[in-house]
Design a protein around this motif. Structure first.
Motif, mmCIF file in Angstrom:
data_model
loop_
_atom_site.group_PDB
_atom_site.id
_atom_site.type_symbol
_atom_site.label_atom_id
_atom_site.label_comp_id
_atom_site.label_asym_id
_atom_site.label_seq_id
_atom_site.Cartn_x
_atom_site.Cartn_y
_atom_site.Cartn_z
ATOM 1 N N LYS A 41 41.995 41.132 13.678
ATOM 2 C CA LYS A 41 43.171 40.724 14.444
ATOM 3 C C LYS A 41 43.478 39.237 14.259
ATOM 4 N N SER A 42 42.443 38.411 14.196
ATOM 5 C CA SER A 42 42.686 36.978 13.995
ATOM 6 C C SER A 42 43.214 36.716 12.586
ATOM 7 N N ALA A 43 42.746 37.483 11.611
ATOM 8 C CA ALA A 43 43.238 37.323 10.237
ATOM 9 C C ALA A 43 44.726 37.624 10.150
ATOM 10 N N GLU A 44 45.197 38.577 10.968
ATOM 11 C CA GLU A 44 46.626 38.899 10.989
ATOM 12 C C GLU A 44 47.460 37.709 11.451
ATOM 13 N N HIS A 45 46.841 36.819 12.216
ATOM 14 C CA HIS A 45 47.520 35.600 12.701
ATOM 15 C C HIS A 45 47.122 34.382 11.865
ATOM 16 N N ARG A 46 46.490 34.636 10.724
ATOM 17 C CA ARG A 46 46.054 33.579 9.809
ATOM 18 C C ARG A 46 45.109 32.587 10.489
ATOM 19 N N GLN A 47 44.215 33.142 11.277
ATOM 20 C CA GLN A 47 43.155 32.362 11.911
ATOM 21 C C GLN A 47 41.811 32.811 11.339
ATOM 22 N N GLY A 48 40.860 31.894 11.268
ATOM 23 C CA GLY A 48 39.518 32.264 10.848
ATOM 24 C C GLY A 48 38.711 32.744 12.037
ATOM 25 N N PHE A 49 37.723 33.593 11.783
ATOM 26 C CA PHE A 49 36.875 34.102 12.866
ATOM 27 C C PHE A 49 35.416 34.115 12.434
ATOM 28 N N ILE A 50 34.563 33.609 13.296
ATOM 29 C CA ILE A 50 33.117 33.619 13.074
ATOM 30 C C ILE A 50 32.449 34.260 14.275
ATOM 31 N N THR A 93 19.682 28.246 17.618
ATOM 32 C CA THR A 93 19.773 28.876 16.305
ATOM 33 C C THR A 93 20.991 29.794 16.337
ATOM 34 N N ILE A 94 21.891 29.638 15.366
ATOM 35 C CA ILE A 94 23.135 30.398 15.367
ATOM 36 C C ILE A 94 23.195 31.273 14.127
ATOM 37 N N MET A 95 23.412 32.577 14.332
ATOM 38 C CA MET A 95 23.481 33.569 13.269
ATOM 39 C C MET A 95 24.934 33.963 13.093
ATOM 40 N N CYS A 96 25.516 33.693 11.956
ATOM 41 C CA CYS A 96 26.963 33.804 11.795
ATOM 42 C C CYS A 96 27.395 34.925 10.860
ATOM 43 N N GLY A 97 28.535 35.527 11.209
ATOM 44 C CA GLY A 97 29.213 36.458 10.341
ATOM 45 C C GLY A 97 30.636 35.981 10.121
ATOM 46 N N GLY A 98 31.142 36.104 8.900
ATOM 47 C CA GLY A 98 32.499 35.651 8.615
ATOM 48 C C GLY A 98 32.648 35.288 7.152
ATOM 49 N N ASP A 99 33.820 34.781 6.782
ATOM 50 C CA ASP A 99 34.021 34.381 5.390
ATOM 51 C C ASP A 99 33.525 32.955 5.170
ATOM 52 N N GLU A 100 33.235 32.634 3.935
ATOM 53 C CA GLU A 100 32.602 31.353 3.611
ATOM 54 C C GLU A 100 33.484 30.152 3.928
ATOM 55 N N SER A 101 34.788 30.282 3.745
ATOM 56 C CA SER A 101 35.665 29.130 3.995
ATOM 57 C C SER A 101 35.733 28.801 5.485
ATOM 58 N N SER A 102 35.821 29.824 6.328
ATOM 59 C CA SER A 102 35.829 29.583 7.776
ATOM 60 C C SER A 102 34.498 29.003 8.224
ATOM 61 N N PHE A 103 33.411 29.523 7.668
ATOM 62 C CA PHE A 103 32.077 29.025 8.022
ATOM 63 C C PHE A 103 31.919 27.567 7.625
ATOM 64 N N ALA A 104 32.416 27.202 6.457
ATOM 65 C CA ALA A 104 32.296 25.820 5.987
ATOM 66 C C ALA A 104 32.989 24.851 6.942
ATOM 67 N N ARG A 105 34.118 25.262 7.504
ATOM 68 C CA ARG A 105 34.809 24.417 8.469
ATOM 69 C C ARG A 105 34.111 24.406 9.824
#
Length: 290
Positions: free
Chosen positions: A110-119, A136-148
């Motif tokens: 849903k966030s991608a539909e609004h051109r937002q990143g989600f982690i 300690t944070i365990m993340c899921g998401g795309d690499e570009s959003s994670f990098a930011r």
């Protein structure tokens, strides 16, 4: 320019996590169901308490959430007054709630539909870790959003790792809780046996903690377990919520978790003893119960 962030949910974890962002120099807005809590936070840290989610997320670079469960996430993220509809394009939405992988995948779509990143970034370390900025944070998401997102999360974490696509953070947190459940039950039985055998349990821990039996739970919880002190740490109610998520996911992916299912029932016994808010190490009390 100063990065702007909104933090939604100021419980025992979110309150200090948002505080670390403010102390790091970010411009922080907060929203909480209890308005007085948001106002208290703003007075303590110098940020802005907002009366609506829409106000909090308008124009920000990052939105962090730390709420209760799947239904709470859907409530704050979706709908005309929610995060997704009101945060700008390009914003990175970071959820620190321990929830299902399914809801993380849903919010990512849903966030991608609004051109937002989600982690999805569930955390481990408890209230103490949040207060000390050592989560300690365990993340899921795309690499570009994670990098930011990573440099921002670093303000309240000691370790931040991308585990895979959306939902992977939640699945990793499930692995964490499965492991903890078995460890705490094993430590409870070991200490109970030592007590029943007439041994000095503290001396026993001092010896065996130098060998293969050592664990974080032994180092940090054995003393309070021996003393029967449980008014601290990660509550039994929260652990049962998490184990329920683990068991639901296990059924979905056909994983077998017999010990986890048993320990979940043991935590139910602790709840019946009135230990809903006791630390998870209180499993030992059901063994001591006559």
């Amino acid at each position: 320019m100063t990065a702007t962030a909104a933090f939604i949910g100021l419980g025992v974890m979110g309150y200090p996590m948002a505080g670390h962002l403010a102390k790091a120099g970010l411009s922080v807005r907060v929203w909480n169901r209890t308005t007085a809590k948001a106002e208290q936070w703003a007075q303590e840290y110098g940020g802005t308490a907002c009366s609506t989610i829409a106000e909090a997320v308008d124009g920000v670079d990052f939105v962090m959430t730390c709420v209760g469960a799947d239904k709470d996430l859907i409530e704050v993220f979706e709908g005309d007054d929610g995060i997704i509809a009101n945060a700008p394009e390009g914003a990175i939405l970071i959820d620190h709630t321990t929830a299902s992988a399914g809801v993380a995948e849903r919010l990512a779509r849903k966030s991608a539909e609004h051109r937002q990143g989600f982690i999805d970034g569930p955390v481990s370390g408890g209230q103490q870790g949040a207060e000390n900025g050592q989560l300690t944070i365990m993340c899921g998401g795309d690499e570009s959003s994670f990098a930011r997102a990573r440099p921002v999360m670093d303000h309240y974490a000691r370790a931040v790792n991308l585990m895979g696509p959306a939902g992977s953070g939640q699945k990793t947190k499930m692995v964490n809780q499965i492991a903890i459940a078995g460890l705490v039950q094993g430590l409870s039985e070991a200490l109970h046996f030592a007590e029943q055998a007439g041994l000095d349990a503290s001396k026993v821990v001092d010896v065996i903690s130098k060998g293969a039996a050592q664990s974080w739970q032994m180092e940090n919880r054995s003393g309070t377990m021996i003393a029967g002190e449980f008014e601290h740490g990660f509550a039994v109610d929260w652990m049962r919520k998490d184990l329920g998520i683990c068991l639901d996911e296990a059924r979905r992916i056909h994983a077998r978790l017999p010990i986890t299912a048993l320990v979940d029932q043991f935590y139910g016994d602790v709840q019946e003893m009135g230990g809903n808010r006791w630390d998870t190490s209180s499993l030992i009390q059901r063994l001591r119960k006559k």
